[in-house]
Scaffold this motif. Sequence first.
Motif, PDB file in Angstrom:
ATOM      1  N   ARG A   1     -13.600 -58.693 -42.891  1.00 30.49           N
ATOM      2  CA  ARG A   1     -13.744 -58.442 -41.454  1.00 30.49           C
ATOM      3  C   ARG A   1     -14.606 -57.204 -41.206  1.00 30.49           C
ATOM      4  NH1 ARG A   1     -10.555 -61.341 -37.985  1.00 30.49           N
ATOM      5  NH2 ARG A   1      -9.171 -62.749 -39.081  1.00 30.49           N
TER       6      ARG A   1
ATOM      7  N   LYS B   1     -15.581 -58.914 -32.478  1.00 29.58           N
ATOM      8  CA  LYS B   1     -14.337 -59.589 -32.847  1.00 29.58           C
ATOM      9  C   LYS B   1     -14.783 -60.712 -33.758  1.00 29.58           C
ATOM     10  CE  LYS B   1     -11.911 -58.887 -28.525  1.00 29.58           C
ATOM     11  NZ  LYS B   1     -11.586 -59.574 -27.265  1.00 29.58           N
ATOM     12  N   ILE B   2     -13.836 -61.262 -34.484  1.00 31.76           N
ATOM     13  CA  ILE B   2     -14.250 -62.312 -35.406  1.00 31.76           C
ATOM     14  C   ILE B   2     -13.418 -63.562 -35.251  1.00 31.76           C
ATOM     15  CG2 ILE B   2     -14.299 -62.932 -37.853  1.00 31.76           C
ATOM     16  CD1 ILE B   2     -15.378 -60.203 -38.411  1.00 31.76           C
ATOM     17  N   GLN B   3     -14.146 -64.653 -35.106  1.00 33.09           N
ATOM     18  CA  GLN B   3     -13.500 -65.949 -35.069  1.00 33.09           C
ATOM     19  C   GLN B   3     -14.067 -66.733 -36.238  1.00 33.09           C
ATOM     20  OE1 GLN B   3     -14.129 -67.538 -31.175  1.00 33.09           O
ATOM     21  NE2 GLN B   3     -12.170 -68.578 -31.227  1.00 33.09           N
ATOM     22  N   THR B   4     -13.203 -67.280 -37.077  1.00 30.98           N
ATOM     23  CA  THR B   4     -13.733 -67.994 -38.227  1.00 30.98           C
ATOM     24  C   THR B   4     -13.764 -69.492 -37.955  1.00 30.98           C
ATOM     25  OG1 THR B   4     -11.546 -67.973 -39.175  1.00 30.98           O
ATOM     26  CG2 THR B   4     -13.060 -66.329 -39.998  1.00 30.98           C
ATOM     27  N   LEU B   5     -14.853 -70.086 -38.372  1.00 32.86           N
ATOM     28  CA  LEU B   5     -14.976 -71.533 -38.241  1.00 32.86           C
ATOM     29  C   LEU B   5     -14.418 -72.175 -39.507  1.00 32.86           C
ATOM     30  CD1 LEU B   5     -16.085 -74.213 -37.094  1.00 32.86           C
ATOM     31  CD2 LEU B   5     -18.296 -73.616 -38.093  1.00 32.86           C
TER      32      LEU B   5
ATOM     33  N   GLN C   1     -11.751 -77.715 -37.193  1.00 33.07           N
ATOM     34  CA  GLN C   1     -12.729 -78.040 -36.150  1.00 33.07           C
ATOM     35  C   GLN C   1     -13.930 -78.634 -36.870  1.00 33.07           C
ATOM     36  OE1 GLN C   1     -14.127 -74.565 -34.061  1.00 33.07           O
ATOM     37  NE2 GLN C   1     -15.741 -75.686 -33.009  1.00 33.07           N
TER      38      GLN C   1
ATOM     39  N   HIS D   1     -21.288 -65.656 -29.944  1.00 33.96           N
ATOM     40  CA  HIS D   1     -19.893 -65.832 -29.535  1.00 33.96           C
ATOM     41  C   HIS D   1     -18.922 -65.495 -30.662  1.00 33.96           C
ATOM     42  CE1 HIS D   1     -21.440 -67.494 -25.924  1.00 33.96           C
ATOM     43  NE2 HIS D   1     -22.008 -68.510 -26.538  1.00 33.96           N
ATOM     44  N   GLN D   2     -19.321 -64.549 -31.555  1.00 33.27           N
ATOM     45  CA  GLN D   2     -18.418 -63.953 -32.561  1.00 33.27           C
ATOM     46  C   GLN D   2     -17.906 -64.925 -33.625  1.00 33.27           C
ATOM     47  OE1 GLN D   2     -18.044 -60.703 -31.558  1.00 33.27           O
ATOM     48  NE2 GLN D   2     -17.857 -60.683 -29.336  1.00 33.27           N
ATOM     49  N   THR D   3     -18.552 -66.069 -33.769  1.00 32.61           N
ATOM     50  CA  THR D   3     -18.063 -67.016 -34.776  1.00 32.61           C
ATOM     51  C   THR D   3     -18.754 -66.791 -36.115  1.00 32.61           C
ATOM     52  OG1 THR D   3     -17.622 -68.655 -33.091  1.00 32.61           O
ATOM     53  CG2 THR D   3     -17.790 -69.468 -35.331  1.00 32.61           C
TER      54      THR D   3
END
Length: 265
Positions: free
Chosen positions: A166, A217-221, A226, A245-247
Motif C-alpha cells: 500500500r 486511497k487504494i482499491q484493488t481489482l 469483478q 479512481h484509485q484502482t
Amino acid sequence: MRLTLSKMRTEFKEPIQYSLNLAGDSISINSLLHKTLRIKWNGIIICRKCKKHTKKSFGEGFCYNCFISAPEASPCILKPELCEAHLGKGRDLEYEEKNHNQPHIVYLAATDKVKVGVTRETQVPTRWIDQGAHQTIVLARTPNRYLAGVLEVALKALYTDKTNWRSMLKNIIDSTIDLEEEKWSCCEVLPNDLQQYFTEDDTIFTLHFPTTQYPEKIQTLNLLKQDCFEGILTGIKGQYLIFDHQTVFNVRRHTSFEIELHINE
Ligand SMILES: [Zn+2]
Ligand SMILES: [Zn+2]
C-alpha cells in the motif's frame, strides 16, 4: 486481444519499461499509459506449468497438483533458508542446481521502510523492479540460495522482509533513509562467519517508475470478484497497473488468468 496473464517483463531504464507477452509478441505497457483499458476475465485459468485449466489458482498461477510438486513453487522460493540445492536435494535437482545452487545476493531496499531481500544474482535488478523499490543497495553475495537465506534470517530482527504494497503504491518514501549507512550497521550485527559474504560496493540504485499519478486511497481489482473493469492507466509500479479512481491491479497475482484486453485509443 486475448491473452493469458503472466508477470510483466521489465527493463531497467529511466523510466522502467514494462511489457506483456502476447503469443510470442510483446506489447509495451508504457505505450498504453493515459489510454482507457478494459480488462475482462473470461472465467478461465490455465496452469502456467501443465497448461491444464484449473478452477482456482494456487501460488502464482499453478493448479493444485503443480503447486505441490513444481520446483517453481517449492517452499524455498519464499523461504530461501529452507533451500537444499547446495546439498543436492530438492523437488527437481536440475532446477535447483540451475536456479538455486548459484550466486545469490542479499540486498536492502527502501520505500517507506528498509526491507531485506534475497534473489539470484542474475535476477538483479528485475526483482527490485517487481517489488517497486525506490532505492536499493547490495549487501552480500553468497555462493548459493541457502546462505543468502541464512543471512536474511539474521537480519530479520532489524528489518522487515515484506514490502508494504500500500505504501509502495501510494509512493510513500522516507527520504531520510541512508542505505549505505544501513548496510554497514548490518555488518556489525552479523555473526563473523556471515560477514565474509559482505560486498564492498556501495552503489545505490534508484528506480524510476512510469507513473504520473499515485493513488491516495487504494482499491484493488480482483478478477475473481469483478470480472470486468475499465479505467485509464495512470501508472505502472512493481507488478501493479495503476488506474484512475484509485484502482490498482496486481498483474502477478492474476498469473494464468485468460483475459480480453481492449484498448481505447
Ligand atoms: Zn498444473
Ligand atoms: Zn531451492
